[in-house]
Design a protein around this motif. Sequence first.
Motif, mmCIF file in Angstrom:
data_model
loop_
_atom_site.group_PDB
_atom_site.id
_atom_site.type_symbol
_atom_site.label_atom_id
_atom_site.label_comp_id
_atom_site.label_asym_id
_atom_site.label_seq_id
_atom_site.Cartn_x
_atom_site.Cartn_y
_atom_site.Cartn_z
ATOM 1 N N UNK A 41 9.696 55.003 66.680
ATOM 2 C CA UNK A 41 9.233 56.017 67.629
ATOM 3 C C UNK A 41 7.769 56.349 67.389
ATOM 4 N N UNK A 42 7.384 56.419 66.124
ATOM 5 C CA UNK A 42 5.996 56.680 65.769
ATOM 6 C C UNK A 42 5.667 55.815 64.557
ATOM 7 N N UNK A 43 4.418 55.522 64.327
ATOM 8 C CA UNK A 43 4.077 54.734 63.133
ATOM 9 C C UNK A 43 4.482 55.477 61.864
ATOM 10 N N UNK A 44 4.925 54.740 60.865
ATOM 11 C CA UNK A 44 5.314 55.352 59.600
ATOM 12 C C UNK A 44 4.087 55.653 58.755
ATOM 13 N N UNK A 47 3.564 57.423 52.848
ATOM 14 C CA UNK A 47 4.591 58.127 52.075
ATOM 15 C C UNK A 47 5.997 57.774 52.568
ATOM 16 N N UNK A 48 6.176 57.677 53.886
ATOM 17 C CA UNK A 48 7.481 57.300 54.441
ATOM 18 C C UNK A 48 7.839 55.866 54.045
ATOM 19 N N UNK A 49 6.858 54.964 54.092
ATOM 20 C CA UNK A 49 7.111 53.575 53.687
ATOM 21 C C UNK A 49 7.474 53.507 52.206
ATOM 22 N N UNK A 50 6.779 54.298 51.378
ATOM 23 C CA UNK A 50 7.096 54.329 49.948
ATOM 24 C C UNK A 50 8.501 54.856 49.709
ATOM 25 N N UNK A 51 8.922 55.883 50.457
ATOM 26 C CA UNK A 51 10.282 56.429 50.325
ATOM 27 C C UNK A 51 11.326 55.386 50.712
ATOM 28 N N UNK A 52 11.062 54.642 51.780
ATOM 29 C CA UNK A 52 11.989 53.598 52.227
ATOM 30 C C UNK A 52 12.083 52.495 51.180
#
Length: 64
Positions: A41-44, A47-52
């Motif tokens: 929906x929106x670019x990650x 921090x979100x990529x690191x959490x994933x």
Amino acid sequence: MTDEQAKVEKLPNDEVRPQAARPTGCIDDVFHILDGKVSPQKPLTIDEMNDIAAAGWAGTAGDA
């Protein structure tokens, strides 16, 4: 020691053979990431990529 999954194959002569379990899924699942058919929906954020990535390494990816 790692947290990898293992499976045991029982052979006809009552011998057992341990093996690393292979991940399930299909290589085609990856191609939709590359062909642009799936987009978030929106670019990650980084921090979100690191959490994933951390959840994937911890084996908790996809847990609710």
